[in-house]
Design a protein around this motif. Structure first.
Motif, mmCIF file in Angstrom:
data_model
loop_
_atom_site.group_PDB
_atom_site.id
_atom_site.type_symbol
_atom_site.label_atom_id
_atom_site.label_comp_id
_atom_site.label_asym_id
_atom_site.label_seq_id
_atom_site.Cartn_x
_atom_site.Cartn_y
_atom_site.Cartn_z
ATOM 1 N N ALA A 56 -2.499 27.420 18.303
ATOM 2 C CA ALA A 56 -1.091 27.300 17.803
ATOM 3 C C ALA A 56 -0.695 28.047 16.797
ATOM 4 N N PRO A 57 -0.474 29.516 16.906
ATOM 5 C CA PRO A 57 -0.413 30.453 15.852
ATOM 6 C C PRO A 57 0.963 29.915 14.876
ATOM 7 N N GLU A 58 1.921 29.145 15.475
ATOM 8 C CA GLU A 58 2.815 28.667 14.286
ATOM 9 C C GLU A 58 2.294 27.821 13.438
ATOM 10 N N LEU A 59 1.034 27.220 13.618
ATOM 11 C CA LEU A 59 0.449 26.408 12.445
ATOM 12 C C LEU A 59 -0.295 27.171 11.253
ATOM 13 N N LEU A 60 -0.397 28.553 11.607
ATOM 14 C CA LEU A 60 -1.194 29.269 10.667
ATOM 15 C C LEU A 60 -0.543 29.202 9.302
ATOM 16 N N LEU A 61 0.465 29.725 9.179
ATOM 17 C CA LEU A 61 1.269 29.926 8.036
ATOM 18 C C LEU A 61 1.479 28.478 7.192
ATOM 19 N N PRO A 62 1.892 27.752 7.721
ATOM 20 C CA PRO A 62 2.010 26.229 7.259
ATOM 21 C C PRO A 62 0.686 25.703 6.757
ATOM 22 N N THR A 63 -0.448 26.099 7.431
ATOM 23 C CA THR A 63 -1.794 25.353 6.919
ATOM 24 C C THR A 63 -2.235 26.290 6.006
ATOM 25 N N LEU A 64 -2.016 27.615 5.936
ATOM 26 C CA LEU A 64 -2.393 28.362 4.873
ATOM 27 C C LEU A 64 -1.832 28.109 3.503
ATOM 28 N N GLN A 65 -0.393 27.850 3.739
ATOM 29 C CA GLN A 65 0.459 27.361 2.345
ATOM 30 C C GLN A 65 -0.089 26.141 1.914
ATOM 31 N N GLU A 66 -0.668 24.983 3.044
ATOM 32 C CA GLU A 66 -1.050 23.877 2.488
ATOM 33 C C GLU A 66 -2.169 24.007 1.673
ATOM 34 N N CYS A 67 -3.062 24.612 2.219
ATOM 35 C CA CYS A 67 -4.380 25.079 1.517
ATOM 36 C C CYS A 67 -4.253 25.656 0.031
ATOM 37 N N LEU A 68 -3.320 26.741 -0.016
ATOM 38 C CA LEU A 68 -2.838 27.116 -1.169
ATOM 39 C C LEU A 68 -2.536 26.126 -2.223
ATOM 40 N N ASN A 69 -1.642 25.116 -1.736
ATOM 41 C CA ASN A 69 -0.834 24.168 -2.738
ATOM 42 C C ASN A 69 -2.032 23.209 -3.171
ATOM 43 N N PHE A 70 -2.936 22.924 -2.290
ATOM 44 C CA PHE A 70 -4.354 22.099 -2.679
ATOM 45 C C PHE A 70 -5.035 22.609 -3.591
ATOM 46 N N LEU A 71 -5.238 24.109 -3.358
ATOM 47 C CA LEU A 71 -6.156 24.851 -4.309
ATOM 48 C C LEU A 71 -5.277 25.066 -5.511
ATOM 49 N N HIS A 72 -4.306 25.346 -5.685
ATOM 50 C CA HIS A 72 -3.452 25.294 -6.803
ATOM 51 C C HIS A 72 -3.535 24.135 -7.495
ATOM 52 N N MET A 73 -3.284 22.843 -7.095
ATOM 53 C CA MET A 73 -3.486 21.445 -7.828
ATOM 54 C C MET A 73 -5.003 21.336 -8.233
ATOM 55 N N GLU A 74 -6.076 21.700 -7.401
ATOM 56 C CA GLU A 74 -7.404 21.555 -7.910
ATOM 57 C C GLU A 74 -7.811 22.441 -8.898
ATOM 58 N N VAL A 75 -7.310 23.756 -8.983
ATOM 59 C CA VAL A 75 -7.475 24.599 -10.267
ATOM 60 C C VAL A 75 -6.837 24.045 -11.505
ATOM 61 N N GLY A 76 -5.625 23.584 -11.389
ATOM 62 C CA GLY A 76 -4.804 23.047 -12.384
ATOM 63 C C GLY A 76 -5.497 21.890 -13.085
ATOM 64 N N LEU A 77 -6.581 21.138 -12.344
ATOM 65 C CA LEU A 77 -7.126 19.955 -13.061
ATOM 66 C C LEU A 77 -8.080 20.548 -14.174
ATOM 67 N N THR A 78 -8.302 19.542 -15.118
ATOM 68 C CA THR A 78 -9.345 19.655 -16.169
ATOM 69 C C THR A 78 -10.703 19.893 -15.511
ATOM 70 N N GLN A 79 -11.773 20.061 -16.249
ATOM 71 C CA GLN A 79 -13.056 20.343 -16.037
ATOM 72 C C GLN A 79 -13.815 19.111 -15.108
ATOM 73 N N SER A 80 -13.577 17.988 -15.917
ATOM 74 C CA SER A 80 -13.715 16.742 -15.599
ATOM 75 C C SER A 80 -13.210 16.039 -14.112
ATOM 76 N N GLU A 81 -12.081 16.534 -14.104
ATOM 77 C CA GLU A 81 -11.351 15.955 -12.691
ATOM 78 C C GLU A 81 -11.456 17.100 -11.733
ATOM 79 N N SER A 82 -11.843 18.153 -11.911
ATOM 80 C CA SER A 82 -11.920 19.189 -10.451
ATOM 81 C C SER A 82 -13.210 19.319 -9.997
#
Length: 185
Positions: A56-82
């Motif tokens: 379902a190609p309509e899921l591609l960009l929202p899923t990509l954005q979701e992964c980017l949001n999760f990655l951004h949150m994870e990168v923003g964590l401290t060393q002990s939290e990430s």
């Protein structure tokens, strides 16, 4: 090993299904696997989520954005939290979804590419800082950042042209950091 094989079969199944609306529960399960302790499982999950979105190609960009949001949150964590596994897994997800978007939706919005590039630069800066502190914490950030930068470079000349002046400086900084013997590089 069994999970990795099963993910490969799931990816194959989804790639053959085309046009069938996949279950949201499968996507949620695959997103949880981005933090799996084994690299082959994370890579297989990334391929499975790419195949999932190809149904379902309509899921591609929202899923990509979701992964980017999760990655951004994870990168923003401290060393002990990430989690380096989660950063590696999410980076794999982003890269495979970017490759699928190039084929399926004929490219990515420039704003999304700018977001990926910005996140990549932030990951490299944090990895360098960690290496200066004597930590190997940054390795997954370096690998993920450069994989995402490479995915951006494959996205199309019009967008890349705006980053051409920046790329040689980033490469020079990376080479300088690597030459200084940092373990993360």
């Amino acid at each position: 090993v069994a999970v990795t094989c099963a993910l490969g079969e799931l990816a194959y199944l989804y790639s053959e299904m085309g046009g069938v609306q996949p279950a949201v529960e499968v996507k949620d399960f695959l997103l949880k696997l981005c933090a799996a302790p084994w690299t082959p499982t994370r890579v297989a999950a990334a391929e499975a989520i790419r195949a999932y979105c190809s149904c379902a190609p309509e899921l591609l960009l929202p899923t990509l954005q979701e992964c980017l949001n999760f990655l951004h949150m994870e990168v923003g964590l401290t060393q002990s939290e990430s989690s380096s596994q989660k950063i590696h897994g999410l980076s794999c997800f982003v890269v495979t979804l970017m490759a699928a978007a190039k084929v399926q939706v004929h490219g990515l919005p420039c704003a999304l590419l700018d977001s990926v590039m910005s996140l990549s630069k932030m990951m490299l800066k944090e990895a360098f800082r960690a290496a200066n502190e004597g930590s190997s914490w940054g390795t997954s950030r370096v690998e993920g950042a450069w994989a995402m930068i490479c995915a951006c470079l494959r996205s199309g000349y019009d967008w890349i042209e705006t980053y051409l002046p920046v790329l040689p400086r980033m490469w020079a900084e990376h080479i300088t950091d690597a030459a200084s013997g940092d373990s993360a590089y």
